[in-house]
Design an enzyme around this catalytic site. Structure first.
Site, PDB file in Angstrom:
ATOM      1  N   TYR A 157       0.817  -1.210   0.000  1.00 21.88           N
ATOM      2  CA  TYR A 157       0.000   0.000   0.000  1.00 21.88           C
ATOM      3  C   TYR A 157       0.854   1.265   0.000  1.00 21.88           C
ATOM      4  CZ  TYR A 157      -4.661  -2.008   0.698  1.00 21.88           C
ATOM      5  OH  TYR A 157      -5.855  -2.644   0.537  1.00 21.88           O
TER       6      TYR A 157
ATOM      7  N   ASP B 257     -12.432  -9.145   4.278  1.00 25.51           N
ATOM      8  CA  ASP B 257     -13.670  -9.243   3.483  1.00 25.51           C
ATOM      9  C   ASP B 257     -14.178 -10.685   3.470  1.00 25.51           C
ATOM     10  OD1 ASP B 257     -13.429  -6.542   2.838  1.00 25.51           O
ATOM     11  OD2 ASP B 257     -13.952  -6.849   0.731  1.00 25.51           O
TER      12      ASP B 257
ATOM     13  N   ASP C  33      -6.503  -6.901   4.218  1.00 28.94           N
ATOM     14  CA  ASP C  33      -7.598  -6.322   3.429  1.00 28.94           C
ATOM     15  C   ASP C  33      -8.450  -7.444   2.837  1.00 28.94           C
ATOM     16  OD1 ASP C  33      -9.062  -4.325   1.975  1.00 28.94           O
ATOM     17  OD2 ASP C  33      -7.927  -4.901   0.192  1.00 28.94           O
TER      18      ASP C  33
ATOM     19  N   LYS D 195       3.368 -15.067   3.790  1.00 27.40           N
ATOM     20  CA  LYS D 195       3.660 -15.850   2.579  1.00 27.40           C
ATOM     21  C   LYS D 195       5.165 -16.092   2.575  1.00 27.40           C
ATOM     22  CE  LYS D 195       2.378 -17.866  -1.254  1.00 27.40           C
ATOM     23  NZ  LYS D 195       1.555 -19.087  -1.277  1.00 27.40           N
TER      24      LYS D 195
ATOM     25  N   ASP E 212      -2.567 -18.359   1.586  1.00 25.48           N
ATOM     26  CA  ASP E 212      -3.504 -19.184   0.801  1.00 25.48           C
ATOM     27  C   ASP E 212      -4.188 -20.222   1.689  1.00 25.48           C
ATOM     28  OD1 ASP E 212      -1.022 -20.401   1.098  1.00 25.48           O
ATOM     29  OD2 ASP E 212      -0.924 -21.212  -0.930  1.00 25.48           O
TER      30      ASP E 212
HETATM   31  C1  IPM Z   1     -10.632  -1.236   3.379  1.00 22.43           C
HETATM   32  C2  IPM Z   1     -10.793  -0.721   1.975  1.00 22.43           C
HETATM   33  C3  IPM Z   1      -9.670   0.259   1.673  1.00 22.43           C
HETATM   34  C4  IPM Z   1      -8.365  -0.500   1.752  1.00 22.43           C
HETATM   35  C5  IPM Z   1      -9.814   1.026   0.345  1.00 22.43           C
HETATM   36  C6  IPM Z   1     -11.133   1.765   0.268  1.00 22.43           C
HETATM   37  C7  IPM Z   1      -8.678   1.973   0.110  1.00 22.43           C
HETATM   38  O1  IPM Z   1     -10.856  -1.774   1.085  1.00 22.43           O
HETATM   39  O2  IPM Z   1     -10.610  -0.414   4.317  1.00 22.43           O
HETATM   40  O3  IPM Z   1     -10.545  -2.450   3.549  1.00 22.43           O
HETATM   41  O4  IPM Z   1      -7.953  -1.157   0.791  1.00 22.43           O
HETATM   42  O5  IPM Z   1      -7.725  -0.449   2.824  1.00 22.43           O
HETATM   43 MG    MG Z   2     -10.958  -3.691   2.012  1.00 24.93          MG
END
Ligand code: IPM
Ligand code: MG
Length: 354
Positions: free
Chosen positions: A138, A249, A245, A189, A221
């Site tokens: 990042y 999710d 990240d 990893k 993975d």
């Molecule tokens: C998160 C989001 C952000 C990230 C984006 C919106 C920049 O996906 O907070 O998880 O990748 O950190």
């Molecule tokens: Mg995210």
């Protein structure tokens, strides 16, 4: 307490404003809350030509806590990186030194049928992903797209971690594990990437200072697989910015909806940034169908971690449980036999439950 509310884009304002109202209504420590709103993301670009206007960054530095909605507008991936709405959030995390991102994934029993996994796999799920937030691909340099000698475009990002960056997030992970069930799983990893080999070495070294915590390691993975196979075996997962990240999710879907999940980003002090894990969802913005519970639960984390108000945080969490128990559901968690409500009605129901 000075709380900066950054509604941002898309569904951000729809969820951040009820969350701010819940915050003030639930607090029990007698703080006087001074709420200020400022633009960020696409709203920052519209107001000041910058996804993180300097005035917004300055207000954030002066505040005790930040309640954030979402950043992102439709089609923004085509914009240059520095002009993307999400860049405002990334710069704010970096500027305030918020390196530790706490993303709990908790399954509310009422939502077990909304999970994409079988009930017997997700029952009792309660884990926390601790994502490093200031390093990795990042922020690593060099980065960018250039043209090589043959005229072909080359895209480059750099996955980079210093030893001290790994050390401080590892300590945060072990401290958190001590408050929970003393199990820490570090995800890397290390079988392929040098930076992740260093990650594993440093986390292992730090682990010697916490002999009471059971430390395990997984490659990312395998971690992605086991999150679906045996998610309730996990308690605290510590990982880098990019893997965190992605895995957060994935973990969100175990709970039924990403719309349910709050998060907290902290640095060395008490000041934190609190945001739902979901994004701006431009496709459903302005239609009163977004789930405000992730943002509302972020207010609970704010009270707990920045306002030292555990009782207030627990009140919010209990109010959320109550509206779910009464069968109220936004579209993302709606299942047969429950009552479909909009964003505003859900926010009002939580306030009424308080
Ligand atoms: C998160 C989001 C952000 C990230 C984006 C919106 C920049 O996906 O907070 O998880 O990748 O950190
Ligand atoms: Mg995210």
């Amino acid at each position: 307490m000075k709380v900066l509310v950054l509604p941002g884009d898309g569904i951000g304002p729809e969820v951040a404003r009820p969350a701010a109202a819940v915050l003030v209504a639930a607090a029990t420590r007698g703080h006087e809350f001074v709420l200020t709103e400022a633009p960020i993301g696409g709203a920052g670009i519209a107001a000041a030509g910058d996804p993180l206007p300097e005035a917004t960054a300055h207000l954030a530095e002066q505040s005790d806590a930040i309640l954030f909605g979402a950043a992102g507008i439709a089609g923004d991936t085509l914009l240059p990186a520095a002009r993307r709405p999400g860049a405002g959030l990334l710069r704010l995390r970096k500027r305030l030194g918020l390196f530790a991102n706490y993303r709990p994934a908790v399954l509310y029993p009422e939502l077990i049928d909304a999970s994409s996994l079988k009930p017997e796999i997700v029952r009792g799920l309660d884990l926390m992903i601790l994502r490093e937030l200031n390093g990795d691909a990042y922020f690593g340099e060099p980065r960018g797209v250039s043209v090589d000698a043959g005229g072909e475009r080359i895209g480059v990002n750099t996955m980079r971690y210093s030893e001290s960056e790994i050390r401080r997030i590892a300590h945060a992970g072990f401290r958190l594990a001590r408050k929970r069930t003393r199990k820490l799983c570090s995800v890397d990893k290390a079988n392929v990437l040098e930076v992740m080999k260093l990650w594993r070495e440093v986390v292992t070294e730090v682990g010697r200072e916490y002999p009471d915590v059971a430390l395990t390691h997984l490659f990312v993975d395998a971690a992605a697989m086991h999150l679906l196979r045996r998610p309730t075996d996990f308690d605290v997962i510590v990982t880098g910015n990019m893997f965190g990240d992605i895995l957060s999710d994935e973990a969100a879907m175990l709970t039924g909806s990403i719309g349910m999940l709050p998060s907290a980003s902290l640095g060395e002090g008490r000041r934190g940034l609190y945001e739902p894990v979901h994004g701006s969802a431009p496709d459903i913005a302005g239609r009163d169908i977004a789930n405000p519970l992730g943002a509302i639960l972020s207010s609970a984390m704010l009270l707990r971690l920045s306002a030292d108000d555990e009782a207030g945080a627990t009140r919010i969490e209990a109010a959320v449980r109550e509206v779910l128990a009464r069968g109220l559901r936004t579209a993302d968690i709606h299942t047969p036999g429950t009552t479909l409500v909009g964003t505003a009605a859900m926010g009002a129901a939580v306030l009424a439950a308080l």
